[in-house]
Design a protein around this motif. Structure first.
Motif, PDB file in Angstrom:
ATOM      1  N   VAL A 143       0.429   9.290  -3.556  1.00 54.55           N
ATOM      2  CA  VAL A 143       0.219   7.877  -3.900  1.00 54.55           C
ATOM      3  C   VAL A 143       0.404   7.064  -2.629  1.00 54.55           C
ATOM      4  N   SER A 144      -0.508   6.172  -2.370  1.00 51.73           N
ATOM      5  CA  SER A 144      -0.385   5.301  -1.196  1.00 51.73           C
ATOM      6  C   SER A 144      -0.849   3.904  -1.569  1.00 51.73           C
ATOM      7  N   ASP A 145      -0.159   2.919  -1.027  1.00 48.58           N
ATOM      8  CA  ASP A 145      -0.504   1.527  -1.331  1.00 48.58           C
ATOM      9  C   ASP A 145       0.347   0.616  -0.454  1.00 48.58           C
ATOM     10  N   PHE A 146       0.110  -0.691  -0.587  1.00 41.78           N
ATOM     11  CA  PHE A 146       0.929  -1.681   0.101  1.00 41.78           C
ATOM     12  C   PHE A 146       2.019  -2.181  -0.840  1.00 41.78           C
ATOM     13  N   ARG A 147       3.168  -2.434  -0.263  1.00 40.23           N
ATOM     14  CA  ARG A 147       4.309  -2.916  -1.041  1.00 40.23           C
ATOM     15  C   ARG A 147       4.858  -4.171  -0.385  1.00 40.23           C
ATOM     16  N   ASN A 148       5.004  -5.238  -1.161  1.00 38.31           N
ATOM     17  CA  ASN A 148       5.543  -6.490  -0.642  1.00 38.31           C
ATOM     18  C   ASN A 148       7.061  -6.477  -0.680  1.00 38.31           C
ATOM     19  N   ILE A 149       7.672  -6.799   0.462  1.00 37.06           N
ATOM     20  CA  ILE A 149       9.122  -6.947   0.542  1.00 37.06           C
ATOM     21  C   ILE A 149       9.424  -8.302   1.162  1.00 37.06           C
ATOM     22  N   SER A 150      10.695  -8.627   1.269  1.00 34.37           N
ATOM     23  CA  SER A 150      11.079  -9.942   1.784  1.00 34.37           C
ATOM     24  C   SER A 150      10.628 -10.150   3.223  1.00 34.37           C
ATOM     25  N   GLN A 167       4.861  -6.994   4.461  1.00 38.87           N
ATOM     26  CA  GLN A 167       4.214  -5.898   3.750  1.00 38.87           C
ATOM     27  C   GLN A 167       4.564  -4.555   4.365  1.00 38.87           C
ATOM     28  N   LEU A 168       4.745  -3.569   3.498  1.00 44.50           N
ATOM     29  CA  LEU A 168       4.929  -2.186   3.922  1.00 44.50           C
ATOM     30  C   LEU A 168       3.818  -1.349   3.309  1.00 44.50           C
ATOM     31  N   PHE A 169       3.293  -0.444   4.106  1.00 48.09           N
ATOM     32  CA  PHE A 169       2.372   0.546   3.565  1.00 48.09           C
ATOM     33  C   PHE A 169       3.177   1.820   3.332  1.00 48.09           C
ATOM     34  N   PHE A 170       3.068   2.383   2.141  1.00 51.94           N
ATOM     35  CA  PHE A 170       3.854   3.581   1.852  1.00 51.94           C
ATOM     36  C   PHE A 170       2.964   4.724   1.406  1.00 51.94           C
TER      37      PHE A 170
END
Length: 297
Positions: free
Chosen positions: A139-146, A149-152
């Motif tokens: 699974v890969s996607d972008f993740r919003n954090i404070s 953005q992080l791509f994981f």
């Protein structure tokens, strides 16, 4: 309104319209291309790190663990655990290289022995996806954090070897050193072929996205400059080859219309403008002949 504009203004408006449509289309196209390129670049970096951590895990399991297995029965040696080795090496990479300070690696586990590996809410949802769909391998996607953005990238952790259950089946079967260090509450009850967690690599996207945006601005600035230069050049050529000759023909025609037969239309070449001047010249000649006949009467 458009009909009442002068020819040069009409051509300028048309060219500006073409510029706006062209740049808009280019901006959308370039945005999509750079977005895909950016995602591929980030994904490539994350995949390299993931494969590196997997190599560390395999090396620990096949080379380090067999050498220390007897000693680990008497005292706890975290270095024999693949997850521990991968995490420590990644932390060393982060601490010693500022470029990787915002990168993260975690063997996010639903029921870990070491509580630092416990999956948070987001990670637990990823693990549940792997559990519900055993055929899902990544699974890969972008993740919003404070912080942005992080791509994981996440891959399932599945118990495929009996040796993994030595520490995770029951507290009674686990090495005493493991029970002494972590207790009997967490990290037990695992089953062979069970998906217990997910390996996760998180890569900050802001640096690559920022570079992509800068590249987008540079490309658009260059293309805009080229198109604007072309419009100015077309305007200049239009003025020199069309507007100015037409103005000359118009001025001479006005003089002829008020009876001034001394003026003449210039030779303007063999193109459409030249043909127009020749037609006016013949018309002037015909008009002069007609006036002469009238005067003789």
């Amino acid at each position: 309104m458009f009909k009442n504009w002068k020819l040069r203004k009409k051509f300028t408006a048309i060219l500006v319209g073409i510029l706006i449509v062209g740049l808009s289309t280019l901006a959308i196209t370039m945005g999509l291309i750079l977005k895909i390129a950016t995602e591929n670049q980030i994904a490539s970096k994350a995949q390299i790190l993931m494969e590196t951590m997997n190599s560390v895990r395999d090396y620990t399991n096949s080379q380090i663990r067999p050498e220390l297995i007897e000693r680990s029965q008497e005292e706890f040696l975290p270095e024999t655990l693949p997850t521990y080795s991968a995490r420590e090496i990644f932390e060393s990479l982060r601490n010693n290289n500022p470029e990787y300070r915002d990168f993260f690696y975690k063997a996010a586990t639903l029921n870990p022995t070491n509580l630092r590996d416990r999956a948070d809410k987001f990670e637990a949802e990823i693990v549940e996806r792997f559990i519900s769909d055993p055929d899902l391998k990544e699974v890969s996607d972008f993740r919003n954090i404070s912080g942005g953005q992080l791509f994981f990238i996440a891959r399932p952790i599945q118990i495929k070897k009996e040796s993994c259950l030595e520490c995770h089946s029951t507290p009674e079967n686990a090495p005493p050193s493991v029970v002494e260090r972590y207790g009997t509450t967490n990290g037990f009850g695992w089953q062979l072929n069970e998906i217990v967690g997910a390996q996760m690599i998180s890569v900050p996207a802001h640096t690559v996205v920022s570079q992509s945006r800068q590249l987008f601005v540079v490309i658009m600035a260059i293309v805009s400059s080229i198109i604007v230069s072309i419009i100015l050049l077309v305007n200049y050529l239009l003025n020199q080859n069309v507007i100015r000759p037409l103005k000359k023909i118009s001025r001479v025609a006005e003089e002829v219309s008020v009876g001034n037969m001394e003026v003449d239309f210039e030779e303007l070449g063999k193109d459409e403008i030249g043909n127009l001047a020749d037609a006016f010249r013949r018309m002037k000649l015909s008009l002069a002949m007609a006036m002469n006949r009238l005067n003789k009467r």
